[in-house]
Design an enzyme around this catalytic site. Structure first.
Site, PDB file in Angstrom:
ATOM      1  N   GLY A  52     118.030 -23.893  58.998  1.00 28.56           N
ATOM      2  CA  GLY A  52     117.475 -25.243  58.231  1.00 28.56           C
ATOM      3  C   GLY A  52     116.915 -26.163  59.680  1.00 28.56           C
ATOM      4  O   GLY A  52     117.187 -26.586  60.345  1.00 28.56           O
ATOM      5  N   ASP A  53     116.320 -26.878  58.619  1.00 23.07           N
ATOM      6  CA  ASP A  53     115.879 -28.411  59.493  1.00 23.07           C
ATOM      7  C   ASP A  53     114.571 -27.840  60.696  1.00 23.07           C
ATOM      8  O   ASP A  53     114.807 -28.685  61.293  1.00 23.07           O
ATOM      9  CB  ASP A  53     116.912 -29.264  59.793  1.00 23.07           C
ATOM     10  CG  ASP A  53     117.831 -29.453  59.019  1.00 23.07           C
ATOM     11  OD1 ASP A  53     117.655 -30.137  57.891  1.00 23.07           O
ATOM     12  OD2 ASP A  53     119.050 -29.160  59.551  1.00 23.07           O
TER      13      ASP A  53
ATOM     14  N   ASN B   8     119.388 -30.630  48.226  1.00 19.67           N
ATOM     15  CA  ASN B   8     120.200 -30.590  49.264  1.00 19.67           C
ATOM     16  C   ASN B   8     119.237 -30.276  50.303  1.00 19.67           C
ATOM     17  O   ASN B   8     120.045 -30.488  51.471  1.00 19.67           O
ATOM     18  CB  ASN B   8     121.538 -29.337  49.366  1.00 19.67           C
ATOM     19  CG  ASN B   8     120.963 -27.731  49.281  1.00 19.67           C
ATOM     20  OD1 ASN B   8     119.557 -27.813  48.054  1.00 19.67           O
ATOM     21  ND2 ASN B   8     121.469 -26.993  49.482  1.00 19.67           N
TER      22      ASN B   8
ATOM     23  N   LYS C 277     109.958 -26.743  58.210  1.00 20.34           N
ATOM     24  CA  LYS C 277     109.127 -26.472  57.802  1.00 20.34           C
ATOM     25  C   LYS C 277     108.327 -26.766  56.748  1.00 20.34           C
ATOM     26  O   LYS C 277     107.479 -26.978  57.021  1.00 20.34           O
ATOM     27  CB  LYS C 277     110.272 -25.530  56.510  1.00 20.34           C
ATOM     28  CG  LYS C 277     111.198 -24.892  57.434  1.00 20.34           C
ATOM     29  CD  LYS C 277     111.824 -24.039  55.811  1.00 20.34           C
ATOM     30  CE  LYS C 277     112.808 -24.907  55.024  1.00 20.34           C
ATOM     31  NZ  LYS C 277     113.618 -25.177  56.511  1.00 20.34           N
ATOM     32  N   GLY C 278     108.787 -28.615  56.675  1.00 22.42           N
ATOM     33  CA  GLY C 278     107.679 -29.687  55.800  1.00 22.42           C
ATOM     34  C   GLY C 278     106.731 -29.662  56.379  1.00 22.42           C
ATOM     35  O   GLY C 278     105.975 -29.288  55.686  1.00 22.42           O
TER      36      GLY C 278
ATOM     37  N   THR D 146     118.543 -35.347  54.803  1.00 25.97           N
ATOM     38  CA  THR D 146     119.674 -35.992  53.184  1.00 25.97           C
ATOM     39  C   THR D 146     121.144 -36.267  53.920  1.00 25.97           C
ATOM     40  O   THR D 146     121.585 -37.265  53.016  1.00 25.97           O
ATOM     41  CB  THR D 146     120.170 -34.364  52.572  1.00 25.97           C
ATOM     42  OG1 THR D 146     118.395 -33.569  53.004  1.00 25.97           O
ATOM     43  CG2 THR D 146     120.536 -34.734  52.056  1.00 25.97           C
TER      44      THR D 146
ATOM     45  N   PRO E   6     124.728 -36.796  62.483  1.00 29.83           N
ATOM     46  CA  PRO E   6     124.792 -35.780  63.186  1.00 29.83           C
ATOM     47  C   PRO E   6     124.276 -34.068  63.569  1.00 29.83           C
ATOM     48  O   PRO E   6     125.412 -32.895  62.644  1.00 29.83           O
ATOM     49  CB  PRO E   6     125.084 -35.620  64.243  1.00 29.83           C
ATOM     50  CG  PRO E   6     126.472 -37.388  64.143  1.00 29.83           C
ATOM     51  CD  PRO E   6     125.976 -36.851  62.653  1.00 29.83           C
TER      52      PRO E   6
ATOM     53  N   HIS F 202     112.647 -32.397  53.388  1.00 32.90           N
ATOM     54  CA  HIS F 202     111.926 -32.351  54.399  1.00 32.90           C
ATOM     55  C   HIS F 202     111.341 -33.297  54.695  1.00 32.90           C
ATOM     56  O   HIS F 202     111.305 -34.488  54.292  1.00 32.90           O
ATOM     57  CB  HIS F 202     111.045 -31.862  53.842  1.00 32.90           C
ATOM     58  CG  HIS F 202     110.748 -29.895  53.817  1.00 32.90           C
ATOM     59  ND1 HIS F 202     111.576 -29.659  54.747  1.00 32.90           N
ATOM     60  CD2 HIS F 202     110.721 -29.308  52.530  1.00 32.90           C
ATOM     61  CE1 HIS F 202     111.399 -28.012  53.589  1.00 32.90           C
ATOM     62  NE2 HIS F 202     111.143 -27.665  52.809  1.00 32.90           N
TER      63      HIS F 202
HETATM   64  P1  GDP Z   1     112.836 -28.583  57.400  1.00 32.17           P
HETATM   65  O1  GDP Z   1     113.322 -29.210  56.364  1.00 32.17           O
HETATM   66  O2  GDP Z   1     112.463 -27.654  57.929  1.00 32.17           O
HETATM   67  O3  GDP Z   1     111.236 -29.892  56.853  1.00 32.17           O
HETATM   68  O4  GDP Z   1     112.849 -30.075  58.823  1.00 32.17           O
HETATM   69  P2  GDP Z   1     113.239 -31.300  58.573  1.00 32.17           P
HETATM   70  O5  GDP Z   1     112.366 -32.322  58.602  1.00 32.17           O
HETATM   71  O6  GDP Z   1     114.438 -32.094  58.196  1.00 32.17           O
HETATM   72  O7  GDP Z   1     113.428 -31.802  60.257  1.00 32.17           O
HETATM   73  C1  GDP Z   1     111.586 -31.538  61.225  1.00 32.17           C
HETATM   74  C2  GDP Z   1     111.846 -32.820  62.015  1.00 32.17           C
HETATM   75  O8  GDP Z   1     111.237 -32.733  63.085  1.00 32.17           O
HETATM   76  C3  GDP Z   1     111.616 -33.941  61.097  1.00 32.17           C
HETATM   77  O9  GDP Z   1     111.844 -35.301  61.152  1.00 32.17           O
HETATM   78  C4  GDP Z   1     109.798 -33.479  61.226  1.00 32.17           C
HETATM   79  O10 GDP Z   1     109.040 -34.653  61.614  1.00 32.17           O
HETATM   80  C5  GDP Z   1     110.230 -33.372  63.031  1.00 32.17           C
HETATM   81  N1  GDP Z   1     109.461 -32.680  63.581  1.00 32.17           N
HETATM   82  C6  GDP Z   1     108.579 -31.349  63.207  1.00 32.17           C
HETATM   83  N2  GDP Z   1     107.774 -30.549  63.983  1.00 32.17           N
HETATM   84  C7  GDP Z   1     108.171 -31.380  64.981  1.00 32.17           C
HETATM   85  C8  GDP Z   1     107.616 -30.907  66.491  1.00 32.17           C
HETATM   86  O11 GDP Z   1     106.583 -29.655  66.786  1.00 32.17           O
HETATM   87  N3  GDP Z   1     108.510 -31.951  67.429  1.00 32.17           N
HETATM   88  C9  GDP Z   1     109.010 -33.161  66.705  1.00 32.17           C
HETATM   89  N4  GDP Z   1     109.109 -33.740  68.123  1.00 32.17           N
HETATM   90  N5  GDP Z   1     109.654 -33.411  66.326  1.00 32.17           N
HETATM   91  C10 GDP Z   1     109.019 -31.994  64.935  1.00 32.17           C
END
Ligand code: GDP
Length: 469
Positions: free
Chosen positions: A32-33, A58, A36-37, A335, A339, A61
């Site tokens: 996760g994280d 849960n 994807k968003g 969410t 850490p 993004h």
């Molecule tokens: P998701 O649940 O898969 O969408 O992931 P999250 O949103 O929880 O985490 C991705 C985090 O990484 C977010 O804060 C995005 O803004 C950030 N992010 C996404 N792609 C990149 C990247 O290529 N570089 C950096 N530095 N941050 C990114």
């Protein structure tokens, strides 16, 4: 039956086109994280609808558009693309209060939420689900460890977000104790269901917490839910027919996976998983569209590994490197604010996840975070009690016993957040990307070098099918 393509949609075509779907999916390949968003947000404008098929609030993004950060939990990221339908499919479990909060929050920031559609068959997360989630985690955390039982058999807390997702899915499978979104529009039925359900839930809680008053009042819960139902009435639809109608009309759909393949309830690191099919395999049951309709599946992969909550993570680091990655990558949960655990990239796990989710390309993210390290490590095999293997061990207890075998590569010193083409990346960064695609056997098509939409390298990569290993 005519084998012709009268409306150009592919519907009615014979076996020649079977299995070559027009629709796309974006799924996480780690825990996760993965970012994807951002990827969905970049792609959404090219599609007619973005569809969530699993998970609940849960998932979190973060999407940054024009310097504004949006945190989305239930609403598909596609909502930020004007004119694109944002569909919450039947496989999602919905906390109506949170959904309404999220819709209001988006509206207040000028986002048009009228394109949201919610399946009448999605299941509802109710207050007792959240209480059950918290109590279960508490009891598991407090469970005494049996000295005689080997650690292999000890069970600890799953590390859930305590949003009631697991208990809501459990009630879905129990059936009689489940409430679906469509029920919110049938007050009589809802009240009688909740009377029965609350009497059962209260009995269970009394058993676990003797002497405490009944925590759940069916009438109060029903009143609140009926209110939420009225508010959501305009967006509640039969999304299975909706998606098939769109498909037949030649429209394009983008499926957005919440959580990730390693957290898939069947194929992830059980029991440290989420309670839905979070791999691409969940698309069919969670949306009603058969899987062969989806032809392009993008697996989103961080340039390193992170994990939130309990469960094994073979490449986890606890040193200065971990600290540095966590700070540079802002690795704190969207969410929960927790850490995240961090570590080197695990290619063994990744190759397995790419296989299970059937990905046709990889979207690599957060490569910029790795700038400045002298050396980068990639896990290419595991040492297990039975010897070395390059196969993943999805059982959570078996995986806890492996040690990673690493290959090292030179790091890249320069910041890459301003780079927009693959050729302009430092040589060491290019070689790192190529090592990933060679091992996994899937091309890396996009590379994230920063959180903003524009901080992305689009690439036409070529990689031999089948990969290494
Ligand atoms: P998701 O649940 O898969 O969408 O992931 P999250 O949103 O929880 O985490 C991705 C985090 O990484 C977010 O804060 C995005 O803004 C950030 N992010 C996404 N792609 C990149 C990247 O290529 N570089 C950096 N530095 N941050 C990114």
């Amino acid at each position: 039956m005519q084998f012709s393509d009268q409306d150009g949609s592919g519907a009615g075509m014979g076996p020649a086109t079977a299995g070559v779907g027009r629709h796309w999916a974006v799924v996480g390949l780690q825990w996760g994280d993965e970012g994807k968003g951002k990827l969905v947000d970049r792609l959404a404008g090219r599609f007619d609808a973005v569809v969530r098929y699993n998970g609940g609030a849960n998932a979190g993004h973060s999407v940054v558009v024009g310097g504004v950060r949006y945190a989305l939990h239930l609403v598909p990221s596609g909502i930020l693309a004007p004119g694109v339908l944002a569909v919450v499919g039947n496989g999602v479990v919905v906390d109506p209060e949170r959904l309404i909060e999220e819709m209001d929050g988006l509206s207040a920031r000028g986002v048009d939420v009228s394109a949201l559609v919610l399946s009448d068959r999605a299941h509802v997360v109710l207050p007792y689900h959240k209480a059950e989630d918290a109590l279960r985690e508490e009891l598991l955390t407090a469970a005494p460890v049996d000295e005689k039982s080997p650690p292999k058999h000890a069970v600890s807390a799953i590390g859930t977000t305590r949003r009631g997702i697991g208990p809501a899915y459990a009630d879905k499978v129990q059936r009689a104790t489940a409430v679906r979104v469509g029920d919110l529009l049938r007050p009589e039925l809802l009240r009688s269901k909740l009377d029965l359900i609350c009497s059962m839930k209260n009995a269970i809680f009394r058993g676990l917490r003797p002497g405490e008053p009944d925590p759940f009042n069916a009438g109060e819960i029903a009143d609140r839910m009926i209110g939420f139902g009225e508010r959501l009435r305009p967006v509640i639809k039969d999304t299975t027919y909706l998606l098939h109608d769109l498909d037949r009309a030649g429209k394009t759909l983008l499926f957005e996976g919440a959580n990730a393949t390693m957290l898939d309830v069947d194929h992830g690191t059980f029991p440290y998983v989420t309670s839905s099919n979070a791999s691409s395999l969940g698309i069919g049951p969670g949306s009603g569209l058969p899987p062969q309709k989806v032809g392009t599946i993008i697996g989103v992969v961080k340039a390193y590994s992170t994990r939130v909550g309990g469960g094994p993570m073979p490449t986890e680091l606890f040193d200065e490197t971990a600290h540095r990655i966590r700070e540079r990558g802002r690795e704190y949960g969207t969410t929960t604010g927790r850490p995240r655990r961090v570590g080197w990239i695990d290619l063994v796990a990744l190759k397995y996840a790419a296989m299970v989710s059937g990905v046709t390309e990889i979207g690599l993210t957060l490569l910029d975070v790795l700038a400045g390290f002298d050396e980068l490590k990639l896990c290419v095999a595991y040492e297990t009690p039975d010897g070395r293997t390059d196969r993943f061990l999805p059982d959570g207890f078996d995986l806890a016993e492996v040690r990673p075998v690493y290959e090292s590569m030179a790091g890249f010193g320069d910041e890459i957040t301003g780079v927009r083409s693959f050729e302009d990346l430092p040589g060491a960064a290019r070689r790192y990307v190529e090592a990933i695609e060679a091992f996994v056997g899937v091309p890396v098509r996009t590379i994230g070098v920063g959180p903003d939409r524009v901080q992305t390298i689009e690439r036409e990569a070529g990689v031999p099918a089948g990969g290494r290993a």
